[in-house]
Design a protein around this motif. Structure first.
Motif, PDB file in Angstrom:
ATOM      1  N   ALA A 142       0.778  -1.259   0.022  1.00 23.51           N
ATOM      2  CA  ALA A 142      -0.038   0.015   0.013  1.00 23.51           C
ATOM      3  C   ALA A 142       0.967   1.327   0.021  1.00 23.51           C
ATOM      4  O   ALA A 142       1.972   1.211   0.365  1.00 23.51           O
ATOM      5  CB  ALA A 142      -0.990  -0.016   1.296  1.00 23.51           C
ATOM      6  N   ILE A 143       0.200   2.662  -0.430  1.00 18.24           N
ATOM      7  CA  ILE A 143       0.954   3.665  -0.426  1.00 18.24           C
ATOM      8  C   ILE A 143       1.264   3.972   1.112  1.00 18.24           C
ATOM      9  O   ILE A 143       0.699   3.927   2.035  1.00 18.24           O
ATOM     10  CB  ILE A 143      -0.044   4.827  -0.622  1.00 18.24           C
ATOM     11  CG1 ILE A 143      -0.453   4.691  -2.137  1.00 18.24           C
ATOM     12  CG2 ILE A 143       0.556   6.245  -0.833  1.00 18.24           C
ATOM     13  CD1 ILE A 143      -1.817   5.286  -2.580  1.00 18.24           C
ATOM     14  N   SER A 150      -2.537   1.059   9.725  1.00 19.33           N
ATOM     15  CA  SER A 150      -3.227   2.234   9.418  1.00 19.33           C
ATOM     16  C   SER A 150      -4.012   2.438   8.114  1.00 19.33           C
ATOM     17  O   SER A 150      -4.958   3.186   8.150  1.00 19.33           O
ATOM     18  CB  SER A 150      -1.908   3.511   9.614  1.00 19.33           C
ATOM     19  OG  SER A 150      -1.100   3.231   8.714  1.00 19.33           O
ATOM     20  N   GLU A 151      -3.817   1.673   7.227  1.00 20.27           N
ATOM     21  CA  GLU A 151      -4.894   1.512   6.399  1.00 20.27           C
ATOM     22  C   GLU A 151      -6.195   0.764   6.800  1.00 20.27           C
ATOM     23  O   GLU A 151      -7.258   0.776   6.054  1.00 20.27           O
ATOM     24  CB  GLU A 151      -4.385   0.539   5.124  1.00 20.27           C
ATOM     25  CG  GLU A 151      -3.496   1.310   4.271  1.00 20.27           C
ATOM     26  CD  GLU A 151      -1.925   0.876   4.741  1.00 20.27           C
ATOM     27  OE1 GLU A 151      -1.240   1.784   5.437  1.00 20.27           O
ATOM     28  OE2 GLU A 151      -1.534  -0.423   4.783  1.00 20.27           O
ATOM     29  N   ASP A 174      -9.587  -3.939   7.463  1.00 23.54           N
ATOM     30  CA  ASP A 174     -10.441  -4.579   6.584  1.00 23.54           C
ATOM     31  C   ASP A 174      -9.639  -4.577   5.396  1.00 23.54           C
ATOM     32  O   ASP A 174     -10.008  -5.060   4.401  1.00 23.54           O
ATOM     33  CB  ASP A 174     -11.624  -3.924   6.431  1.00 23.54           C
ATOM     34  CG  ASP A 174     -11.543  -2.473   6.401  1.00 23.54           C
ATOM     35  OD1 ASP A 174     -10.349  -1.638   6.205  1.00 23.54           O
ATOM     36  OD2 ASP A 174     -12.768  -1.719   6.188  1.00 23.54           O
ATOM     37  N   VAL A 207      -5.008   3.461  15.726  1.00 21.90           N
ATOM     38  CA  VAL A 207      -5.915   3.456  14.444  1.00 21.90           C
ATOM     39  C   VAL A 207      -6.990   2.665  14.738  1.00 21.90           C
ATOM     40  O   VAL A 207      -7.427   2.205  13.612  1.00 21.90           O
ATOM     41  CB  VAL A 207      -4.811   3.259  13.279  1.00 21.90           C
ATOM     42  CG1 VAL A 207      -4.007   4.509  12.859  1.00 21.90           C
ATOM     43  CG2 VAL A 207      -4.261   2.079  13.279  1.00 21.90           C
ATOM     44  N   ILE A 232      -5.178   4.454  -0.180  1.00 21.73           N
ATOM     45  CA  ILE A 232      -5.537   3.259   0.468  1.00 21.73           C
ATOM     46  C   ILE A 232      -5.854   3.642   2.086  1.00 21.73           C
ATOM     47  O   ILE A 232      -4.794   3.781   2.712  1.00 21.73           O
ATOM     48  CB  ILE A 232      -4.859   2.112   0.428  1.00 21.73           C
ATOM     49  CG1 ILE A 232      -4.646   1.774  -1.176  1.00 21.73           C
ATOM     50  CG2 ILE A 232      -5.526   0.869   0.867  1.00 21.73           C
ATOM     51  CD1 ILE A 232      -3.652   0.847  -1.559  1.00 21.73           C
ATOM     52  N   GLY A 233      -6.897   3.300   2.622  1.00 20.51           N
ATOM     53  CA  GLY A 233      -7.282   3.710   4.088  1.00 20.51           C
ATOM     54  C   GLY A 233      -6.866   4.849   4.639  1.00 20.51           C
ATOM     55  O   GLY A 233      -6.646   5.285   5.887  1.00 20.51           O
TER      56      GLY A 233
END
Ligand SMILES: Nc1nc2c(ncn2[C@@H]2O[C@H](COP(=O)(O)OP(=O)(O)OP(=O)(O)O)[C@@H](O)[C@H]2O)c(=O)[nH]1
Ligand SMILES: Nc1nc2c(ncn2[C@@H]2O[C@H](COP(=O)(O)OP(=O)(O)OP(=O)(O)O)[C@@H](O)[C@H]2O)c(=O)[nH]1
Ligand SMILES: [Mg+2]
Ligand SMILES: [Mg+2]
Ligand SMILES: [Zn+2]
Ligand SMILES: [Zn+2]
Lengths: 218, 218
Positions: free
Chosen positions: A40-41, A144-145, A148, A174, B41-42
C-alpha cells in the motif's frame, strides 16, 4: 467498452509475462536474488528495504530498483545508504512492468549484485498482474490502512510469497487489530508466512532480515 | 510497447470523458450535487463520508456509490447509516470509470437525491485521468502515508478542488509533519483549499461539513 479494455489488457499481460521470463533468466544466470516489494501507499516499503540494506549490506552486494510515478525521493533514500540504485519512473502507470525493469537491469552490473530489491509503486491491485522477473514477491500493508484492508484486496495476498503487516506500534491509535489482519491473510492463503513488524521493534525487523537470508540460502 | 499502451489509454480516456459528460448532465438536470472522493488506501475516505452523512443526513437526501475492487465492506458501512448505497465493484481495475458510474446512476432515484458521494478506489494515480461526472473532486491523504506523499503524487492534487490531510492526531507517531504536507499541496496548486482533519477532532470535522454545504449553496 469495458470488454475492450480487458482484451487489450490480456495482450499487454502476455507480452509482459514474456519479458518477465527473460528478466528472470538473466537474473538467475547472474545469481542475483530478486524480491518484488509490493504494498500500500506509505505502508513502509522503503523503510523495510532500508532496514535490510543496513543489516545485510556488509555481507551482500545489494542494489535497488525504486519504482515511483514521477519522483525520485525513495531512490535518493537508498543512494544515501551507498547502494547502487536505479530510479524507475512509471510516468502515469500505477505499477511497474517487466519492460521498465528490463531497462533498469541494463543499467546495473548484475555480475556484482547478490540481492536486488525492486520497490513497486504503492498499489494493492495492478502489481498483482505484472510479473517482473522476481524470485520472491512480498506484500506489505500497515495497520493504519485499517484492518479490513486484507479482505478488500485478496488477490495480492494470494499471489505473494511473504506478507508483512507493518506499523503494529500504532495499532491502537488507528483502532486496528493486527492479529485479525494476520488471520485474514492466512485464511486467503494458508501457506504464506506472515510477519507483524514495526520499525521501532528491533526483534520484528530481525525476523524480516532472517526471512531474506533464508531465501538466499535455499 | 509502452507507447502502444499509451495510445490505447488515449482512446479509452476519450470514451470515458464522453460518458462522464453525459453523467454530469444527468446529475445537473436532477439537481444532484456530486463529489468524487479520491485518496490513498485507508486514508479515511469512508470515515469522512460517514461523518458527512451523520451531520447532513437530516437536511439533505444523500446517496453513495462505493467503489471497491471486489468487496462490499464500505457499501455496508454506508447502508448501516440508512443511506441509499450502490456497491460499484471494479473487478481488476484500480479506479472507477464513468461507465461504471453510469450503470450505478441507473440504480438510483436521482430525483430524490440532493447529495451523491462517490468513493473512489484507494489510489493516487489512475483516478486523476478518469472523470466520472462529478461537480467537485476531493483528494484525501493521511499523515501515516508519510509526509512525502504529496510531492510523489502531484497530479491528483493539481486536478482536485479540495484537499484533505487526515489522521493528524497520529502525526507524531508516524514522524510526519502535516504543515509540510499542506505547504506542499499549496505549492502544487495555490488556489486549492486544504483541510487538516482527524476523526477525533470535532472542530476539524465540522470544517469539512461546512465545505460541503458551501458548495451546495453556491
Ligand atoms: N509508526 C511507524 N511508522 C512507520 C513504520 N514504518 C514506516 N513508518 C513511517 O511511515 C511513513 C511511510 O514509510 P515509507 O517507508 O516511506 O513507506 P513506503 O511504502 O515506501 O511509501 P511509498 O513509497 O510512498 O508508497 C514514513 O513516515 C515512515 O517513517 C512503523 O513500523 N511504525
Ligand atoms: N487515528 C485516526 N484514525 C483514522 C482517522 N480516520 C480514519 N481512521 C482509521 O483509518 C482506517 C481506515 O479508514 P477508512 O475510512 O476505512 O479509510 P478509506 O480511505 O475509506 O479506506 P479504503 O476504502 O479501504 O481505501 C480505519 O481503521 C479508521 O478507523 C483519523 O482521523 N485518525
Ligand atoms: Mg517508498
Ligand atoms: Mg473506504
Ligand atoms: Zn495499473
Ligand atoms: Zn488504474
Amino acid at each position: 467498452m469495458l470488454m475492450h479494455v480487458v482484451n487489450v489488457n490480456k495482450d499487454v499481460l502476455k507480452a509482459n509475462n514474456e519479458i518477465a521470463q527473460s528478466n528472470r533468466k538473466l537474473l538467475i544466470r547472474n545469481r542475483v536474488f530478486t524480491m518484488n516489494i509490493m504494498g500500500a501507499i506509505g505502508s513502509g516499503k522503503t523503510t523495510l528495504i532500508e532496514e535490510a540494506i543496513n543489516a545485510l549490506g556488509d555481507h551482500y552486494r545489494i542494489a535497488v530498483i525504486a519504482g515511483d510515478v514521477v519522483a525520485e525521493m525513495d531512490a535518493s533514500r537508498f543512494e544515501r545508504l551507498g547502494v547502487r540504485t536505479v530510479a524507475a519512473n512509471t510516468g502515469r502507470e500505477c505499477h511497474l512492468d517487466a519492460r521498465l525493469v528490463e531497462r533498469s537491469l541494463a543499467d546495473l552490473d548484475l555480475k556484482n549484485i547478490d540481492i536486488l530489491f525492486i520497490e513497486n509503486v504503492g498499489n494493492l491491485i495492478c502489481p498483482v498482474d505484472y510479473k517482473l522477473g522476481e524470485r520472491v514477491r512480498v506484500v506489505i500493508v500497515s495497520v493504519s490502512e485499517g484492518d479490513d484492508t486484507v479482505m478488500k484486496h485478496p488477490m495480492i495476498f494470494k499471489s505473494s510469497d511473504l506478507a508483512i503487516v507493518n506499523k503494529v506500534d500504532i495499532s491502537e491509535a488507528v483502532d486496528a487489530d493486527p492479529a485479525k489482519m494476520k488471520a485474514d491473510i492466512k485464511q486467503l492463503k494458508p501457506s504464506i508466512p506472515v510477519l507483524l513488524t514495526s520499525k521501532n521493534d528491533r526483534i520484528s525487523i530481525d525476523r524480516w532480515i532472517e526471512y531474506i537470508e533464508s531465501y538466499i540460502e535455499e
